[in-house]
Every structure is written in C-alpha cells, then in structure tokens.
Design a protein around this motif. Sequence first.
Motif, PDB file in Angstrom:
ATOM      1  N   THR A 127      -9.369  -4.579  -0.557  1.00 28.54           N
ATOM      2  CA  THR A 127      -8.724  -3.272  -0.706  1.00 28.54           C
ATOM      3  C   THR A 127      -9.459  -2.212   0.102  1.00 28.54           C
ATOM      4  OG1 THR A 127     -10.006  -2.717  -2.684  1.00 28.54           O
ATOM      5  CG2 THR A 127      -7.863  -3.781  -3.021  1.00 28.54           C
ATOM      6  N   PHE A 128      -8.683  -1.219   0.530  1.00 26.23           N
ATOM      7  CA  PHE A 128      -9.240  -0.036   1.172  1.00 26.23           C
ATOM      8  C   PHE A 128      -8.604   1.169   0.508  1.00 26.23           C
ATOM      9  CE2 PHE A 128      -9.133   3.437   4.249  1.00 26.23           C
ATOM     10  CZ  PHE A 128     -10.479   3.526   4.575  1.00 26.23           C
ATOM     11  N   ARG A 163      -4.029   3.872   0.147  1.00 23.87           N
ATOM     12  CA  ARG A 163      -4.515   2.669  -0.538  1.00 23.87           C
ATOM     13  C   ARG A 163      -3.802   1.478   0.076  1.00 23.87           C
ATOM     14  NH1 ARG A 163      -7.066   0.412  -4.786  1.00 23.87           N
ATOM     15  NH2 ARG A 163      -6.168  -1.492  -5.591  1.00 23.87           N
ATOM     16  N   VAL A 164      -4.587   0.473   0.485  1.00 19.12           N
ATOM     17  CA  VAL A 164      -4.042  -0.729   1.116  1.00 19.12           C
ATOM     18  C   VAL A 164      -4.608  -1.955   0.409  1.00 19.12           C
ATOM     19  CG1 VAL A 164      -3.844  -2.050   3.262  1.00 19.12           C
ATOM     20  CG2 VAL A 164      -3.928   0.438   3.344  1.00 19.12           C
ATOM     21  N   GLY A 192     -13.293   5.831   3.844  1.00 16.55           N
ATOM     22  CA  GLY A 192     -13.061   5.472   2.462  1.00 16.55           C
ATOM     23  C   GLY A 192     -13.925   4.329   2.024  1.00 16.55           C
ATOM     24  N   ARG A 193     -13.432   3.578   1.040  1.00 15.36           N
ATOM     25  CA  ARG A 193     -14.171   2.495   0.412  1.00 15.36           C
ATOM     26  C   ARG A 193     -13.417   1.186   0.618  1.00 15.36           C
ATOM     27  NH1 ARG A 193     -19.060   3.819  -0.623  1.00 15.36           N
ATOM     28  NH2 ARG A 193     -19.198   2.713  -2.582  1.00 15.36           N
ATOM     29  N   GLY A 245       0.817  -1.201   0.000  1.00 18.15           N
ATOM     30  CA  GLY A 245       0.000   0.000   0.000  1.00 18.15           C
ATOM     31  C   GLY A 245       0.849   1.248   0.000  1.00 18.15           C
ATOM     32  N   THR A 246       0.170   2.350  -0.226  1.00 17.79           N
ATOM     33  CA  THR A 246       0.843   3.648  -0.256  1.00 17.79           C
ATOM     34  C   THR A 246       0.011   4.680   0.497  1.00 17.79           C
ATOM     35  OG1 THR A 246      -0.229   4.220  -2.344  1.00 17.79           O
ATOM     36  CG2 THR A 246       1.978   3.234  -2.477  1.00 17.79           C
TER      37      THR A 246
END
Length: 171
Positions: free
Chosen positions: A96-97, A62-63, A109-110, A48-49
């Motif tokens: 994912t997140f 983002r993970v 987030g999503r 992730g970043t």
Amino acid sequence: MDAIGNPTTTTPRLGRYSIDTDSSSITFKSRHFFGLMPVRGTFAIRGGTVEVTEPLPQSRLRVEIEAASFSTGNGQRDRDVRSVKFLDTDRHPLITFVSERVDATSVSGRLTVCGITRSASLSIVGSEVHTNSFTVHATTRVDRIEFGVTAARGMAGRHLDLTLEVTCVHD
C-alpha cells in the motif's frame, strides 16, 4: 477538452476519483545475477482513490497493489519472489501507498511492504488532465532491504526502479 480530444487544464477538478485499474500500470526494472542481468516486470494495481482538494498539498491518495501479481515472465523467479523468502504474499497480500503531501512535481507518503512502513516519494514526470479523468506518470526507487526483503543479497538487485502510469476517473 479541445475539439480533437486534447487535455485543456493542468490540474484535475476537485473531488473524489477512483483508480482505473484496467488503464493503470506499475512496471519495474532491477538487476539480477550479481547485478549483471537486467530484470523487468510488473505489479497489478488492486484499487485506490484520490481526493483532489484545494489547496493541492492537502489532496490525498491511497493505492493498493497485489503483491502476488509480481511478474517478470520467469515462472521460477516469480514463484521465489512471491514466497516467504521475499514478499511472502500469503501473509502480506497487499502493498500500500498512502500520501501525506501532494504537489505539482511529487507525492510523498508511506509505503508498506511485507508489513513494514517507510517514507517514499514519487516524482511526477508527466500528467494529462481531461474533463472527468486524469493520468499521472511517476517514478520512484525502492530499496527492498529497507522493507525486510533481504534474501539473495548480491544475487538479486537491491533496488527496484518503478514507473507508474495511473489513470483516475471522477466518481
């Protein structure tokens, strides 16, 4: 960092960070057997970043989590949860997140599980900021039914209480 290695700032410096997967973890608690038995386990973070920006709410995260890394220490349970009955990790290998808003106390987030995306919010319960890295401790609760993971209703717990410890290193 001070002379004995303690963090000296409360906000990470601006820029891009990568998640250190070796120093990061996701643990969970749930219930099994009609809610009578506690279940604990882990997921592995694939990568992730994080982009820390000014203003902070525009920062991005983002993970990616390996769905097949689901582990409770019970081989049969773990195989069942990875199967098509629950996470279907062959068809949906990643959870994912992606953040939409970041502030000092939460990240919203999503979250995508089994191809279904829903809103999610992480509560930040602690952080440690160093010169070129930071670690965030956060919690959230996920309702598996909202993501179409509906097998074993009543037998397997509906909610997973997640605890994340994520270390990010400046690129």
